[in-house]
Design a protein around this motif. Structure first.
Motif: not given
Length: 509
Positions: A25, A153, A157, A225, A227-228, A404, A408, A411, A481
């Motif tokens: 992130p 989303s 991200e 993503s 993050r995902w 946001e 996450m 989201r 985050e």
């Protein structure tokens, strides 16, 4: 950089699949803006142009759909019903695809949802009767609803924190670029000297499908993503994607990327249960829930009520034969408003800008309702342009807020939930109410019959602005985050919101 550790306990196979500490992130948030980010904006954000094109075509072509010979023999109420069917489909599509987006990934779903939209738009162009048209509009809405959940989303991200506000507001505001195109497109298509009126409105929907295919081609190059991926046990893929992004951005920006030492530790899970998601939304973040609900209800009623029936209002009460020019001016002011005001959401901040745009646009709408009987087509459009110059930026920020301020893992579903609830409350009732008001006023030739709809929209917008002023989150410039810790994140003591520990909702300051 990611380091992993094994999960323990009898739930490991079913839920927790490992623990990792990652700096992904922070690495994404510290990137300078580069051509690669424009790929994300074009590949994902341009779908709102399609939505604007769809809604405007329906609004502009209300008269073309009414004749029995060249149209579908629809009444003003049926035109409003078609708008409500589209919005109902969007609500259901958002909830259905939103849950799958959090479970299966952003990329899979933003490809599928756009495919649904494309097929349904083609079906709309081939409508043979009102029932077919209503069903096709419903299916088109499901695709667009899924887009809202998956796209917002994914964008948040992938876009660096310091640009997130302006990018989100501008992208959601690009709906009105499509509205301008749709308004101007209907001018030649509704001119009987240019094209047979039995084919004009069908061609308009067909062109929307062609644009969607072009977006699908670009979208194939947008990655999943990271993050995902790292939360769902695919940290190696996430690491490779981020390294590719860093290399591309460094080459394009000709800058040496700064080092970052910020990390986050998460307990990886294949999926997050709906019970935990509900607990997060309603128990962990009650004030944010109230804020999102208020913002979505206000903007959904205002836009869907006013815009879905605006063309019908002009033609029914103000003797406008060609509504495209008026709608184009109105739509252009919306896009310009979102584009011009979007940087202020990162500089002045979310709370001031969202509250200000909601409250001021609501007051102006109420004033317009008071003087409605004295307005011409030109002055009504001018008032609409002024009101929605402000309202478009605020409405776009509603999607930014929902995307946001929650963890996450939830989201996409949170965006879908608030979109569906807010739109069901305001977006379905709005077109039906305005369609009924237009029919009622048409019998007496009195345009002031629709003023009550303006007053309701104004009250909802002002209420949403007041809620934002007191309960809004100051999210500008912060990492996702830090605004809302992931459910799977571990605190320093080894606990976290997704496990044995707890996380209190920050008091807005």
């Amino acid at each position: 950089m990611a380091t992993s550790g094994g999960g323990t306990g009898r739930d490991v196979a079913a839920a927790e699949i490992g623990r990792i500490t990652t700096d992904i992130p922070a690495r994404l948030d510290r990137l300078p803006w580069a051509r690669w980010h424009w790929l994300v904006v074009i590949g994902l954000g341009t779908v709102w142009i399609l939505d604007g094109l769809e809604v405007t075509i329906v609004g502009s072509m209300s008269e073309a759909l009414k004749p029995d010979d060249t149209g579908l023999g629809m009444s003003s109420f049926q035109v409003g019903f078609a708008g409500a069917a589209y919005v109902a489909g969007a609500c259901i599509g958002a909830l259905f695809f939103g849950q799958l987006t959090d479970r299966l990934g952003r990329k899979k779903l933003f490809m599928v949802s756009l495919g649904v939209y494309t097929v349904a738009t083609v079906l709309t162009a081939f409508s043979m009767n009102p029932a077919w048209y209503f069903a096709a509009r419903f299916l088109t809405g499901t695709g667009i609803g899924g887009e809202y959940a998956a796209i917002n989303s994914a964008i948040d991200e992938l876009i660096p924190a310091k640009y997130r506000g302006r990018v989100d507001v501008a992208i959601n505001g690009s709906f009105w670029l499509g509205a301008v195109a749709g308004s101007l497109l209907t001018i030649p298509l509704l001119d009987p000297t240019v094209i047979d009126q039995a084919w004009g409105w069908r061609l308009a929907f067909g062109l929307g499908a062609v644009l969607a295919l072009g977006i699908l081609i670009v979208r194939r190059h947008v990655p999943e993503s990271p993050r995902w991926l790292f939360i769902h046990g695919r940290e190696d893929e996430a690491e490779q994607i981020v390294r590719d992004i860093e290399r591309t951005v460094a080459d394009e920006s000709h800058e040496e990327l700064s080092q970052t030492h910020d990390t986050i530790t998460v307990r990886q899970r294949r999926s997050i249960g709906i019970v935990l998601i509900a607990k997060t939304v309603f128990t962990l973040y009650p004030r944010r829930t109230i804020v999102c609900f208020s913002l979505f209800v206000g903007q959904a009623f205002l836009y869907n009520a006013f815009f879905f029936t605006y063309g019908d209002t002009l033609s029914t009460f103000l003797d406008v034969k060609q509504t495209g020019w008026y709608l184009a001016i109105f739509a252009a002011s919306n896009f310009i408003g979102a584009l011009v005001l979007s940087p202020l959401f990162d500089s002045l901040g979310r709370r001031k800008m969202i509250a200000g745009t909601y409250i001021v646009s609501g007051l102006l709408l109420a004033f317009t309702g008071i003087i409605l009987g004295d307005l011409s087509a030109t002055t009504l459009t001018l008032m609409g342009a002024i009101i929605f110059f402000l309202a478009s930026a605020g409405a776009s920020a509603a999607y930014l807020t929902a995307s946001e301020v929650f963890p996450m893992e939830t989201r996409a579903l949170c965006i879908a939930f608030f979109y569906a609830i807010g739109t069901a409350a305001g977006g379905i009732s709005g077109p039906l109410l305005f369609g009924w008001l237009v029919d009622r006023g048409a019998s007496s030739g009195d345009i002031t019959a629709i003023a009550v709809g303006y007053f309701i929209g104004a009250a909802l917008m002002i209420g949403g602005g007041i809620v934002q002023a007191f309960l809004g989150v100051d999210a500008e410039g912060k990492s996702l985050e830090s605004i809302a810790q992931p459910l799977t994140a571990e605190d320093a003591d080894g606990s976290g919101p997704g496990g044995g520990g707890s996380q209190k909702e920050p008091v807005p300051v």
